[in-house]
Design an enzyme around this catalytic site. Structure first.
Site, PDB file in Angstrom:
ATOM      1  N   ALA A 128       0.846  -1.200   0.000  1.00 34.72           N
ATOM      2  CA  ALA A 128       0.000   0.000   0.000  1.00 34.72           C
ATOM      3  C   ALA A 128       0.880   1.248   0.000  1.00 34.72           C
ATOM      4  O   ALA A 128       1.799   1.371   0.805  1.00 34.72           O
ATOM      5  CB  ALA A 128      -0.913  -0.011   1.219  1.00 34.72           C
ATOM      6  N   CYS A 166      -3.740  -8.539   6.376  1.00 27.79           N
ATOM      7  CA  CYS A 166      -3.404  -7.235   6.956  1.00 27.79           C
ATOM      8  C   CYS A 166      -3.449  -7.312   8.487  1.00 27.79           C
ATOM      9  O   CYS A 166      -4.450  -7.727   9.066  1.00 27.79           O
ATOM     10  CB  CYS A 166      -4.354  -6.152   6.445  1.00 27.79           C
ATOM     11  SG  CYS A 166      -3.863  -4.526   7.065  1.00 27.79           S
TER      12      CYS A 166
END
Ligand SMILES: Cc1cc2nc3c(=O)[nH]c(=O)nc-3n(C[C@H](O)[C@H](O)[C@H](O)COP(=O)(O)O)c2cc1C
Length: 360
Positions: A36, A119
């Site tokens: 990300a 995550c």
């Protein structure tokens, strides 16, 4: 287990280089693992132009934000015909949101959906998404089945070994996901409790690979060189390798792996190629983000600085530049002065959160 190896090229040379993920045939077994904030459209496109990349996946996208039309999410799913094959990664613990977002993507021609189960961040796990999904096995299997049934495009899963050492769920989940129609799995060889610390557990990846019948499993974690990618495959038996931070350290790693698969020695890029890559990366960024690209590009300065042997003062300017004109001027100087400092393989890693993972 350390990821070093002495004679890497031998064992894997005769195999096919392509790999099927559902209805998609990848030209390479080596794929980009999402980071990300880094692996956005510009970087993906620049990598694809270098060659050898089998598949890329977007940063994690929150379905509710995407469906709500949030600019940040629309930026994350922005793509071009050259940015193929591409999967969009969705992250949520809410099945209705996941289904709606997967259909939204299918309706707009996207080729695949990847479900995030890795995550570790509290803001994601707190809502039941990310690695939290590894804990609720029955619910998660139902969720996966419903998403798979909702769309015709391939649905893949990216996960960790489990929540912590006492709950290693990835082999059972991988088997169950395959039975429910998941097209491929990426397994990061760490638990959620490890965050990004400690060694990647190749044995844990191997057990996950062994648990599925025929879908491809991509091994992931700490692969930074061609040798380490081949080692990952040989030790774990994984069909392919997902490379994240290693692609930042060496954007030529996929090309090198393609050369090795063809029985050739991997070649390093020339200084000119590296400078062209830097320019291309920035130019592609400006096509999407205009002036804001100056700010976005700064965090790549350390990698380019080390690799190109850019003197400290120029690297520093790359970290602070404000305009396209300034970028052009810095590049002119880089062309003249690269190599003034000893050029090295960058070691600066993508920054990961500090402190205990429970606080992330
Ligand atoms: C800054 C950063 C951002 C990441 N973002 C994502 C993400 O959006 N989705 C995801 O599945 N994994 C994400 N990851 C995990 C990586 O894809 C990968 O699993 C992990 O970094 C281990 O692989 P590597 O050593 O090849 O980087 C992220 C990792 C880092 C360091």
């Amino acid at each position: 287990m350390p990821l070093t190896v002495e004679t890497p090229q031998v064992a894997l040379r005769s195999e096919s280089t392509t790999l099927a993920v559902g209805n998609r045939v990848l030209e390479s077994r080596y794929v980009l693992s999402p980071l990300a904030g880094y692996t956005h459209l510009a970087f993906r496109t620049a990598l694809r132009e270098v060659g050898g990349l089998g598949l890329a996946t977007t940063d994690l996208v929150l379905p509710a934000m995407l469906l709500g039309g949030a600019k940040k999410s629309l930026d994350l799913v922005a793509t071009t015909p050259a940015d193929r094959p591409l999967s969009v990664q969705l992250s949520s613990g809410n099945v209705d949101d996941l289904i709606a977002a997967a259909r939204w993507l299918e309706d707009r021609g996207y080729g695949g959906v990847d479900l995030n189960m890795g995550c570790p961040m509290g803001k994601i796990t707190g809502g039941g998404g990310g690695a939290k999904l590894l804990c609720r096995q029955d619910d998660t299997c139902r969720l996966v089945e419903q998403v798979v049934q909702a769309v015709r495009i391939p649905v893949t899963v990216k996960m960790r070994l489990g929540w912590d050492r006492t709950s290693i769920t990835s082999p059972d989940l991988a088997r169950a996901f395959e039975e429910r129609g998941v097209a491929a799995i990426t397994i990061h060889g760490r638990t959620r409790a490890q965050g990004f610390h400690g060694a990647v557990d190749l044995e844990g990846i191997r057990e996950t690979v062994a648990a599925v019948r025929s879908i491809p499993v991509f091994g992931n974690g700490d692969v930074r060189t061609v040798d380490e990618a081949l080692q990952m495959r040989r030790v774990t038996g994984c069909a392919g390798v997902a490379i994240g931070r290693g692609a930042m350290l060496d954007p030529w790693i996929f090309r090198k792996l393609r050369e090795v698969a063809a029985g050739r020695a991997p070649t390093d890029p020339t200084a000119d190629e590296m400078i062209e890559f830097l320019i291309r990366h920035f130019t592609l960024m400006t096509a999407q983000h205009d002036d804001f690209s100056c700010r976005m590009f700064r965090k790549f300065a350390a990698w380019y600085g080390a690799r190109l042997g850019i003197p400290e003062d120029l690297e520093d300017r790359l970290r602070r530049f404000e305009s396209f004109a300034e970028f052009d001027e810095i590049v002119q100087q880089i062309r003249r002065r690269h190599g003034e400092r000893q050029s090295t393989v960058p070691t600066a890693l993508v920054r990961v959160p500090n402190g205990p993972v429970e606080k992330w």
